[in-house]
Motif scaffolding. Sequence first.
Motif, PDB file in Angstrom:
ATOM      1  N   ALA A 123      16.327  82.353 -34.558  1.00 47.64           N
ATOM      2  CA  ALA A 123      16.120  83.758 -34.615  1.00 47.64           C
ATOM      3  C   ALA A 123      15.872  84.412 -36.060  1.00 47.64           C
ATOM      4  CB  ALA A 123      17.178  84.433 -33.828  1.00 47.64           C
ATOM      5  N   THR A 124      16.622  83.550 -37.225  1.00 47.88           N
ATOM      6  CA  THR A 124      16.697  84.230 -38.177  1.00 47.88           C
ATOM      7  C   THR A 124      15.392  83.575 -39.056  1.00 47.88           C
ATOM      8  OG1 THR A 124      18.099  82.452 -39.158  1.00 47.88           O
ATOM      9  CG2 THR A 124      19.198  84.468 -38.276  1.00 47.88           C
ATOM     10  N   ARG A 125      14.988  82.478 -38.706  1.00 46.82           N
ATOM     11  CA  ARG A 125      13.634  81.957 -39.320  1.00 46.82           C
ATOM     12  C   ARG A 125      12.598  82.892 -39.294  1.00 46.82           C
ATOM     13  NH1 ARG A 125      14.906  77.767 -42.738  1.00 46.82           N
ATOM     14  NH2 ARG A 125      13.124  76.912 -42.429  1.00 46.82           N
ATOM     15  N   GLN A 126      11.777  83.092 -40.514  1.00 46.75           N
ATOM     16  CA  GLN A 126      10.808  84.110 -40.719  1.00 46.75           C
ATOM     17  C   GLN A 126      11.161  85.425 -39.762  1.00 46.75           C
ATOM     18  OE1 GLN A 126       9.862  80.559 -39.799  1.00 46.75           O
ATOM     19  NE2 GLN A 126       9.825  80.539 -42.249  1.00 46.75           N
ATOM     20  N   GLN A 127      12.205  86.008 -40.337  1.00 48.81           N
ATOM     21  CA  GLN A 127      12.630  87.013 -39.501  1.00 48.81           C
ATOM     22  C   GLN A 127      11.827  88.221 -39.761  1.00 48.81           C
ATOM     23  OE1 GLN A 127      16.885  88.582 -39.943  1.00 48.81           O
ATOM     24  NE2 GLN A 127      17.035  88.854 -37.700  1.00 48.81           N
ATOM     25  N   THR A 128      11.585  88.418 -41.151  1.00 44.64           N
ATOM     26  CA  THR A 128      10.594  89.532 -41.555  1.00 44.64           C
ATOM     27  C   THR A 128       9.311  89.560 -40.862  1.00 44.64           C
ATOM     28  OG1 THR A 128      11.683  89.513 -43.746  1.00 44.64           O
ATOM     29  CG2 THR A 128       9.633  90.497 -43.651  1.00 44.64           C
ATOM     30  N   GLU A 129       8.671  88.243 -40.835  1.00 42.43           N
ATOM     31  CA  GLU A 129       7.427  88.090 -40.348  1.00 42.43           C
ATOM     32  C   GLU A 129       7.445  88.452 -38.735  1.00 42.43           C
ATOM     33  OE1 GLU A 129       8.781  86.114 -42.453  1.00 42.43           O
ATOM     34  OE2 GLU A 129       7.495  85.479 -43.960  1.00 42.43           O
ATOM     35  N   LYS A 130       8.495  88.000 -38.023  1.00 38.86           N
ATOM     36  CA  LYS A 130       8.430  88.061 -36.817  1.00 38.86           C
ATOM     37  C   LYS A 130       8.833  89.609 -36.299  1.00 38.86           C
ATOM     38  CE  LYS A 130      10.318  83.585 -35.450  1.00 38.86           C
ATOM     39  NZ  LYS A 130      11.805  82.775 -35.111  1.00 38.86           N
ATOM     40  N   GLN A 131       9.398  90.231 -37.159  1.00 36.54           N
ATOM     41  CA  GLN A 131       9.962  91.725 -37.037  1.00 36.54           C
ATOM     42  C   GLN A 131       8.505  92.548 -37.107  1.00 36.54           C
ATOM     43  OE1 GLN A 131      13.054  92.477 -39.517  1.00 36.54           O
ATOM     44  NE2 GLN A 131      14.520  91.922 -38.142  1.00 36.54           N
ATOM     45  N   ALA A 132       7.751  91.894 -38.235  1.00 37.68           N
ATOM     46  CA  ALA A 132       6.311  92.792 -38.349  1.00 37.68           C
ATOM     47  C   ALA A 132       5.452  92.457 -37.074  1.00 37.68           C
ATOM     48  CB  ALA A 132       5.837  92.433 -39.780  1.00 37.68           C
ATOM     49  N   ILE A 133       5.282  91.392 -36.724  1.00 37.33           N
ATOM     50  CA  ILE A 133       4.546  90.887 -35.541  1.00 37.33           C
ATOM     51  C   ILE A 133       4.983  91.775 -34.242  1.00 37.33           C
ATOM     52  CG2 ILE A 133       3.865  89.106 -34.107  1.00 37.33           C
ATOM     53  CD1 ILE A 133       4.034  87.246 -36.493  1.00 37.33           C
ATOM     54  N   ALA A 134       6.242  91.968 -34.251  1.00 40.95           N
ATOM     55  CA  ALA A 134       6.751  92.486 -32.924  1.00 40.95           C
ATOM     56  C   ALA A 134       6.511  93.862 -33.035  1.00 40.95           C
ATOM     57  CB  ALA A 134       8.005  92.333 -32.785  1.00 40.95           C
ATOM     58  N   SER A 135       6.567  94.710 -34.226  1.00 39.77           N
ATOM     59  CA  SER A 135       6.256  95.971 -34.395  1.00 39.77           C
ATOM     60  C   SER A 135       4.830  96.401 -33.907  1.00 39.77           C
ATOM     61  CB  SER A 135       6.839  96.289 -35.712  1.00 39.77           C
ATOM     62  OG  SER A 135       6.319  97.932 -35.943  1.00 39.77           O
ATOM     63  N   ASP A 162       8.172  85.827 -22.783  1.00 41.36           N
ATOM     64  CA  ASP A 162       8.654  84.580 -22.709  1.00 41.36           C
ATOM     65  C   ASP A 162      10.411  84.372 -23.433  1.00 41.36           C
ATOM     66  OD1 ASP A 162       8.249  84.500 -25.497  1.00 41.36           O
ATOM     67  OD2 ASP A 162       7.016  82.623 -25.453  1.00 41.36           O
ATOM     68  N   ASP A 163      10.399  83.236 -23.763  1.00 40.43           N
ATOM     69  CA  ASP A 163      11.934  83.029 -24.254  1.00 40.43           C
ATOM     70  C   ASP A 163      11.936  82.799 -25.632  1.00 40.43           C
ATOM     71  OD1 ASP A 163      11.844  79.827 -24.709  1.00 40.43           O
ATOM     72  OD2 ASP A 163      10.826  80.265 -22.832  1.00 40.43           O
ATOM     73  N   SER A 164      10.702  82.812 -26.416  1.00 38.88           N
ATOM     74  CA  SER A 164      10.648  82.777 -27.779  1.00 38.88           C
ATOM     75  C   SER A 164      11.292  83.634 -28.815  1.00 38.88           C
ATOM     76  CB  SER A 164       9.212  82.677 -28.285  1.00 38.88           C
ATOM     77  OG  SER A 164       8.689  84.122 -27.969  1.00 38.88           O
ATOM     78  N   THR A 165      11.897  83.305 -29.788  1.00 39.33           N
ATOM     79  CA  THR A 165      12.501  84.407 -30.700  1.00 39.33           C
ATOM     80  C   THR A 165      11.639  85.147 -31.145  1.00 39.33           C
ATOM     81  OG1 THR A 165      12.351  82.496 -32.474  1.00 39.33           O
ATOM     82  CG2 THR A 165      14.136  82.608 -31.094  1.00 39.33           C
ATOM     83  N   THR A 166      10.259  84.963 -31.313  1.00 45.98           N
ATOM     84  CA  THR A 166       9.651  85.964 -31.840  1.00 45.98           C
ATOM     85  C   THR A 166       9.419  87.329 -30.919  1.00 45.98           C
ATOM     86  OG1 THR A 166       8.406  84.210 -33.065  1.00 45.98           O
ATOM     87  CG2 THR A 166       7.097  86.597 -32.813  1.00 45.98           C
ATOM     88  N   VAL A 167       9.322  86.748 -29.497  1.00 47.34           N
ATOM     89  CA  VAL A 167       9.088  87.780 -28.480  1.00 47.34           C
ATOM     90  C   VAL A 167      10.385  88.568 -28.250  1.00 47.34           C
ATOM     91  CG1 VAL A 167       8.839  88.400 -26.028  1.00 47.34           C
ATOM     92  CG2 VAL A 167       7.231  86.661 -27.167  1.00 47.34           C
TER      93      VAL A 167
END
Length: 279
Positions: A96-108, A123-128
């Motif tokens: 969940a902490t890997r590429q956290q900045t990128e994942k947060q931007a994508i989710a936003s 789904d069960d991904s940490t990005t979603v």
Amino acid sequence: MTQPVQDNSLERFMSERLPGDSRQARQLARRQLIVEAVMTEGAVRIEDLTGRFGISLMTAHRDIDDLVERGLLHKTRGVVSAAPTSLVESSDLYRATRQQTEKQAIASHAAAWIEPGQSLFLDDSTTVLQLARYLPAKAPLTVITNSLTLMNSLKDARDITLLGLGGQYHNWCNAYMGQMTRSAIAGLRADCFFVSMSAIMDGQVFHQSAETVETKRAMFDAAERRILLADHTKFERRALYSFARLTEFDAVIVNQGIAIPALRRMQEEGVKVEVAPLR
């Protein structure tokens, strides 16, 4: 998610060092990288480790067997995952902490696809999982998920009807998958499906777990619109099982910083790509 019980075996192993450039030192460094790869990706096919680390299949199995004996990893049917202990929690949190900045931007950015009154497969991904923080502002919503982590994140949210998909529990991803899960999905329909996967190659999306692919494909087939969330590292990885072509998605959301050739290739192939700016 409940907090993991105290277990320092992972921390001790990952911080262990041997002096010099001895065979033992190189072996330890390689095994630490294997553990990191499993924690990052959730599960990895043992065959994939041979090419990744330039080792024979016999050496890969020997490394994995040592890590299994240490209680760090679990091996079954040619796939290695985090051991079914508190280390699973560590693996989940680590990913969940890997590429956290990128994942947060994508989710936003992805939240703009959601409208009040919709039903969503997540789904069960940490990005979603990063989408969870934006859902209360979009309520009322119906959220359907196989992720126990996501269920716990949304269980107290107002005006969100939460439908948890049961089935066989898989500790490496803290989610339910399998025939029971797919049967439940088959009886439902949703407006949108948000999904992330392990790897993108040659215009297709892949995952290292066949069961994960089957479960997510059931959600894919039961949704009117399909949105893929993919940070730039997904274009640098390989996995075995094909899930879908990028052109099958209504949108592919990537982060600012994705390699320009990868972005141009998708655009030339007719993929609807949206680039989420980094804050």
